[in-house]
Design a protein around this motif. Structure first.
Motif, PDB file in Angstrom:
ATOM      1  N   LYS A 139       0.842  -1.190   0.000  1.00 37.36           N
ATOM      2  CA  LYS A 139       0.000   0.000   0.000  1.00 37.36           C
ATOM      3  C   LYS A 139       0.881   1.246   0.000  1.00 37.36           C
ATOM      4  O   LYS A 139       1.907   1.301   0.680  1.00 37.36           O
ATOM      5  CB  LYS A 139      -0.916   0.023   1.225  1.00 37.36           C
ATOM      6  N   TYR A 140       0.438   2.232  -0.763  1.00 38.86           N
ATOM      7  CA  TYR A 140       1.140   3.510  -0.849  1.00 38.86           C
ATOM      8  C   TYR A 140       0.174   4.633  -0.487  1.00 38.86           C
ATOM      9  O   TYR A 140      -1.046   4.493  -0.614  1.00 38.86           O
ATOM     10  CB  TYR A 140       1.662   3.753  -2.270  1.00 38.86           C
ATOM     11  N   ILE A 141       0.741   5.760  -0.062  1.00 40.98           N
ATOM     12  CA  ILE A 141      -0.062   6.961   0.152  1.00 40.98           C
ATOM     13  C   ILE A 141       0.401   8.022  -0.830  1.00 40.98           C
ATOM     14  O   ILE A 141       1.597   8.157  -1.117  1.00 40.98           O
ATOM     15  CB  ILE A 141       0.025   7.464   1.611  1.00 40.98           C
ATOM     16  N   HIS A 142      -0.560   8.761  -1.350  1.00 40.04           N
ATOM     17  CA  HIS A 142      -0.314   9.761  -2.396  1.00 40.04           C
ATOM     18  C   HIS A 142      -1.003  11.053  -1.983  1.00 40.04           C
ATOM     19  O   HIS A 142      -2.209  11.065  -1.741  1.00 40.04           O
ATOM     20  CB  HIS A 142      -0.890   9.241  -3.722  1.00 40.04           C
ATOM     21  N   PHE A 143      -0.237  12.147  -1.868  1.00 39.87           N
ATOM     22  CA  PHE A 143      -0.787  13.453  -1.517  1.00 39.87           C
ATOM     23  C   PHE A 143      -0.978  14.278  -2.789  1.00 39.87           C
ATOM     24  O   PHE A 143      -0.056  14.391  -3.606  1.00 39.87           O
ATOM     25  CB  PHE A 143       0.169  14.210  -0.586  1.00 39.87           C
ATOM     26  N   ILE A 144      -2.167  14.876  -2.928  1.00 38.76           N
ATOM     27  CA  ILE A 144      -2.470  15.723  -4.083  1.00 38.76           C
ATOM     28  C   ILE A 144      -2.989  17.061  -3.570  1.00 38.76           C
ATOM     29  O   ILE A 144      -4.026  17.124  -2.911  1.00 38.76           O
ATOM     30  CB  ILE A 144      -3.531  15.080  -5.000  1.00 38.76           C
ATOM     31  N   LEU A 145      -2.260  18.128  -3.851  1.00 34.01           N
ATOM     32  CA  LEU A 145      -2.664  19.471  -3.450  1.00 34.01           C
ATOM     33  C   LEU A 145      -3.033  20.263  -4.694  1.00 34.01           C
ATOM     34  O   LEU A 145      -2.203  20.471  -5.578  1.00 34.01           O
ATOM     35  CB  LEU A 145      -1.530  20.174  -2.698  1.00 34.01           C
ATOM     36  N   ASN A 146      -4.297  20.684  -4.756  1.00 31.67           N
ATOM     37  CA  ASN A 146      -4.780  21.425  -5.930  1.00 31.67           C
ATOM     38  C   ASN A 146      -4.426  20.701  -7.230  1.00 31.67           C
ATOM     39  O   ASN A 146      -3.919  21.290  -8.180  1.00 31.67           O
ATOM     40  CB  ASN A 146      -4.220  22.845  -5.941  1.00 31.67           C
ATOM     41  N   LEU A 150       2.236  16.031  -4.373  1.00 27.91           N
ATOM     42  CA  LEU A 150       3.275  16.472  -3.446  1.00 27.91           C
ATOM     43  C   LEU A 150       4.268  15.319  -3.291  1.00 27.91           C
ATOM     44  O   LEU A 150       3.906  14.261  -2.778  1.00 27.91           O
ATOM     45  CB  LEU A 150       2.674  16.823  -2.080  1.00 27.91           C
ATOM     46  N   PRO A 151       5.507  15.475  -3.740  1.00 26.54           N
ATOM     47  CA  PRO A 151       6.481  14.377  -3.648  1.00 26.54           C
ATOM     48  C   PRO A 151       6.918  14.156  -2.207  1.00 26.54           C
ATOM     49  O   PRO A 151       7.713  14.914  -1.658  1.00 26.54           O
ATOM     50  CB  PRO A 151       7.638  14.866  -4.533  1.00 26.54           C
ATOM     51  N   LEU A 152       6.396  13.119  -1.587  1.00 23.13           N
ATOM     52  CA  LEU A 152       6.630  12.904  -0.159  1.00 23.13           C
ATOM     53  C   LEU A 152       8.093  12.616   0.150  1.00 23.13           C
ATOM     54  O   LEU A 152       8.572  12.917   1.242  1.00 23.13           O
ATOM     55  CB  LEU A 152       5.741  11.763   0.334  1.00 23.13           C
ATOM     56  N   GLY A 153       8.814  12.052  -0.811  1.00 20.57           N
ATOM     57  CA  GLY A 153      10.215  11.755  -0.573  1.00 20.57           C
ATOM     58  C   GLY A 153      11.079  12.987  -0.394  1.00 20.57           C
ATOM     59  O   GLY A 153      12.160  12.917   0.197  1.00 20.57           O
ATOM     60  N   ASP A 160      11.769   7.804  -0.151  1.00 19.25           N
ATOM     61  CA  ASP A 160      12.471   7.639  -1.426  1.00 19.25           C
ATOM     62  C   ASP A 160      12.179   8.811  -2.374  1.00 19.25           C
ATOM     63  O   ASP A 160      11.188   8.808  -3.114  1.00 19.25           O
ATOM     64  CB  ASP A 160      12.094   6.315  -2.095  1.00 19.25           C
ATOM     65  N   ALA A 161      13.062   9.795  -2.347  1.00 20.75           N
ATOM     66  CA  ALA A 161      12.897  10.990  -3.179  1.00 20.75           C
ATOM     67  C   ALA A 161      13.002  10.695  -4.664  1.00 20.75           C
ATOM     68  O   ALA A 161      12.613  11.517  -5.496  1.00 20.75           O
ATOM     69  CB  ALA A 161      13.935  12.043  -2.784  1.00 20.75           C
ATOM     70  N   SER A 162      13.515   9.512  -5.025  1.00 14.49           N
ATOM     71  CA  SER A 162      13.672   9.187  -6.447  1.00 14.49           C
ATOM     72  C   SER A 162      12.380   8.687  -7.085  1.00 14.49           C
ATOM     73  O   SER A 162      12.325   8.507  -8.302  1.00 14.49           O
ATOM     74  CB  SER A 162      14.767   8.131  -6.632  1.00 14.49           C
ATOM     75  N   ARG A 163      11.332   8.480  -6.293  1.00 16.61           N
ATOM     76  CA  ARG A 163      10.081   7.991  -6.865  1.00 16.61           C
ATOM     77  C   ARG A 163       9.491   9.040  -7.802  1.00 16.61           C
ATOM     78  O   ARG A 163       9.289  10.197  -7.422  1.00 16.61           O
ATOM     79  CB  ARG A 163       9.063   7.659  -5.776  1.00 16.61           C
ATOM     80  N   LEU A 164       9.185   8.631  -9.011  1.00 18.34           N
ATOM     81  CA  LEU A 164       8.622   9.556  -9.990  1.00 18.34           C
ATOM     82  C   LEU A 164       7.188   9.939  -9.661  1.00 18.34           C
ATOM     83  O   LEU A 164       6.712  10.997 -10.083  1.00 18.34           O
ATOM     84  CB  LEU A 164       8.672   8.926 -11.391  1.00 18.34           C
ATOM     85  N   ASP A 165       6.490   9.081  -8.921  1.00 16.69           N
ATOM     86  CA  ASP A 165       5.079   9.342  -8.634  1.00 16.69           C
ATOM     87  C   ASP A 165       4.863  10.100  -7.329  1.00 16.69           C
ATOM     88  O   ASP A 165       3.746  10.486  -7.013  1.00 16.69           O
ATOM     89  CB  ASP A 165       4.280   8.036  -8.604  1.00 16.69           C
TER      90      ASP A 165
END
Length: 212
Positions: A139-146, A150-153, A160-165
């Protein structure tokens, strides 16, 4: 920026005021009316009074104000937001919703929309999203602002800042968030007799620990 506004106060804006002495403070108030009226009525005549450069300056002033009053430049920044953070964390752990499985959470602050999505994949997904990796359901969490990710990494290296998503594994995100209450130093931030801090003295949203 302030010099340009001062010239405009004594020029074009002043000429429209019928003798009223227009000041920089009035300019700031007029700029504040633009978003408020736009939200309330769908349009504001105040928005067209200012140049693109002046709106950039206004946005920067708002950023500084929020950073110093509620963000990481405030000694109470983390403490002010810890209630919201703890509620989100409890819901992610399914601690407040009973047997209902929680998949999607939406919050709608004034002037913004923040969505948090829980995404389930049959196996871990590679950071470049090109393939599944060895392992079980993840399971992953994904933040979307407007409507922007938002790249959580970037904020949490464990994600993991290298994640493209911009996603973060949910278990990792919860592990990171579990320590936020301690970092906030709520009792010290809210109930201690804190010293006056200048802008820039604080960079972590919490007051310095008292010396022993």
């Amino acid at each position: 920026m302030e010099g340009n506004l001062s010239q405009r106060c004594n020029g074009a804006l002043q000429a429209t005021c019928g003798g009223y002495e227009w000041t920089v403070d009035d300019t700031y108030a007029a700029q504040m009316m633009c978003p408020y009226e736009t939200v309330a009525y769908g349009y504001s005549v105040f928005c067209d009074l200012f140049t693109y450069e002046e709106w950039e300056g206004f946005g920067y002033a708002i950023d500084i104000e929020f950073a110093g009053s509620s963000g990481f430049q405030s000694p109470t920044g983390r403490a002010v937001g810890i209630g919201y953070q703890q509620e989100i964390l409890a819901r992610l752990k399914n601690e407040t919703l009973g047997p209902t499985q929680f998949y999607r959470l939406a919050r709608h602050p004034f002037g913004a929309r923040l969505d948090m999505e829980i995404i389930r994949t049959p196996m871990p997904l590679s950071s470049d999203r090109s393939e599944y990796l060895e392992g079980g359901e993840t399971k992953y969490i994904h933040f979307i602002l407007n409507q922007r990710t938002l790249p959580l990494g970037v904020s949490f290296p464990e994600c993991d800042a290298s994640r493209l998503d911009g996603w973060c594994e949910l278990d990792t995100f919860i592990h990171v968030q579990n320590r936020m209450s301690q970092l906030a130093q709520y009792d010290h931030a809210c109930y201690s007799n804190l010293s006056d801090f200048k802008y820039g003295d604080i960079s972590d949203g919490a007051p310095p620990l008292p010396s022993s």
